[in-house]
Design a protein around this motif. Structure first.
Motif, PDB file in Angstrom:
ATOM      1  N   GLN A 132       5.959   7.534  -6.434  1.00 51.92           N
ATOM      2  CA  GLN A 132       7.155   7.064  -6.030  1.00 51.92           C
ATOM      3  C   GLN A 132       8.388   6.584  -6.602  1.00 51.92           C
ATOM      4  OE1 GLN A 132       5.348   3.100  -4.294  1.00 51.92           O
ATOM      5  NE2 GLN A 132       3.228   4.212  -3.834  1.00 51.92           N
ATOM      6  N   ILE A 140      11.422   2.950  -3.077  1.00 52.27           N
ATOM      7  CA  ILE A 140      10.234   2.133  -2.140  1.00 52.27           C
ATOM      8  C   ILE A 140      11.337   2.033  -1.337  1.00 52.27           C
ATOM      9  CG2 ILE A 140       9.832  -0.134  -1.301  1.00 52.27           C
ATOM     10  CD1 ILE A 140       8.168  -0.425  -4.265  1.00 52.27           C
ATOM     11  N   TYR A 169       4.459  -0.844   3.258  1.00 52.51           N
ATOM     12  CA  TYR A 169       5.498  -0.454   3.113  1.00 52.51           C
ATOM     13  C   TYR A 169       5.971   0.966   3.199  1.00 52.51           C
ATOM     14  CZ  TYR A 169       3.994   0.143  -1.695  1.00 52.51           C
ATOM     15  OH  TYR A 169       3.728   1.192  -2.727  1.00 52.51           O
ATOM     16  N   ALA A 227       7.481   4.672   1.500  1.00 47.90           N
ATOM     17  CA  ALA A 227       7.938   5.002   0.120  1.00 47.90           C
ATOM     18  C   ALA A 227       8.277   6.170  -0.002  1.00 47.90           C
ATOM     19  CB  ALA A 227       6.899   4.945  -0.740  1.00 47.90           C
TER      20      ALA A 227
END
Length: 380
Positions: free
Chosen positions: A155, A158, A134, A136
């Motif tokens: 993070q 996302i 993914y 981020a």
């Protein structure tokens, strides 16, 4: 920046068509650890050369609805592809599809449908860990996790779920597992929205914390090879440490039993005269060393108190939390060169002559004879 988190398949079940339907805890909140080179490869934030960088993932990021929905409809792959999965290579990489996403306690869970028979067989053979691929957005700074852990980055968002890969080993641990539950909680409209969403082009992808430049096949392959070698080395190290931990625990148990027996024996035994003499000598040595170190010893102080006084004087606040064992070790180290005065018999010097022994004998004899004859003179 693209990341990859891990989870573990467990309790899968077959559908009527032979597909494998499973639910997996796909992500968790908390602190993830990466090397500085992984999160700051260009040293933009001065972290590249740090061995460990703590990255925080809080609830707002993990359970963000838009982020969770971005995974729905994305493919399940065997291993991480060397490129992001898209419409041009989907048939080449996809073994199944992510059908739904929901919160499960402190985890984000996915409903997965494995549709390729070879992938299903490989799963049954033991390839049960998963790694989320993914995108981020990372923020750098000083952050504190709920448990008090200080983090150098977090993070913040996302941005895009790309795929879920089946791998041999994962990062997130055994808490990310699949449990029996209904499959496909997401509505068809949710799936359709995710499938028809325009994806942003991806230049790099992070697999198990390593940033892979997918625009260059040679670089990507070299990075993946490095990842596999590092993972195998780490797995071997962990196995060795686990074995050593078991052995150490067994040794500690045996030593505890031995200490307990010795303690009971000492409590039941009566000291002999020799033991008392030895104890006295030992006390005298400790007292002598303490005095040599400039410590005043009082009658109220035992051996432990004397040793602690020496250690406290030499080390100050550093020794405030020392145990008795620590104090004894420190005392021996501090006084190993101490000059102790000899506690044995000390010479008193040369004898003093107070008169000639023969003259004293004759004088005494004459006094005795005079006393018998009545001739001894009375003292003036």
């Amino acid at each position: 920046m693209l990341f990859a988190d891990q989870l573990v398949l467990d309790a899968p079940r077959r559908t009527a068509e032979g597909y494998l339907a499973v639910r997996a805890k796909a992500a968790r909140t908390g602190v993830y650890q990466y090397t500085g080179r992984e999160v700051d490869p260009d040293n933009t934030h001065g972290l590249r050369d740090q061995a460990i960088v703590n990255v925080l993932r809080d609830e707002g990021t993990v359970f963000d609805k838009r982020a969770a929905r971005s995974f729905i409809g994305k493919p399940i792959t065997t291993g991480h592809p060397a490129e992001p999965v898209n419409s041009k290579n989907w048939k080449q990489h996809a073994d199944g599809v992510i059908m739904g996403a929901l919160r499960d306690g402190e985890h984000l869970a996915f409903d997965l449908l494995l549709m390729d028979e070879a992938a299903i067989a490989d799963t049954a053979a033991g390839t049960v860990e998963l790694s989320n691929g993914y995108g981020a957005r990372i923020e750098f700074g000083d952050f504190k996790a709920p448990d008090g852990t200080i983090c150098q980055a977090r993070q913040a968002e996302i941005t895009d779920g790309n795929h879920v890969a089946r791998v041999k080993f994962g990062r997130a641990g055994s808490t990310c597992r699949i449990g029996d539950a209904a499959v496909c909680d997401a509505l068809p409209s949710n799936i359709l929205d995710s499938l028809t969403k325009t994806e942003k082009p991806v230049k790099t992808i992070m697999i198990d914390g390593l940033t892979v430049d997918v625009s260059n096949a040679d670089t990507a392959m070299a990075t993946i090879t490095t990842l596999i070698a590092a993972r195998d080395a780490a797995t071997g190290k962990v196995t060795g440490l686990e074995a050593k931990s078991v052995a150490d625990a067994a040794t500690i148990v045996a030593k505890d039993a031995e200490i307990a027996k010795l303690t009971a024996d000492v409590a039941a035994a009566k000291p002999t005269l020799q033991q008392l003499r030895d104890a006295g000598k030992q006390f005298a040595v400790i007292e002598g060393k303490a005095k040599a170190m400039g410590v005043t010893v009082t009658d109220a102080m035992d051996e432990a108190a004397i040793m602690k006084a020496v250690v406290d004087k030499a080390m100050g606040a550093t020794a405030k939390d020392y145990t008795a064992d620590h104090v004894a070790i420190a005392f021996e180290a501090l006084t190993k060169d101490a000059k102790v005065a000899d506690a044995a018999v000390q010479p008193l010097g040369s004898p003093v002559v107070i008169g000639d022994s023969r003259q004293m004998r004759d004088a005494a004899r004459q006094d005795y004879i005079a006393s018998l004859t009545g001739q001894k003179k009375e003292a003036a």
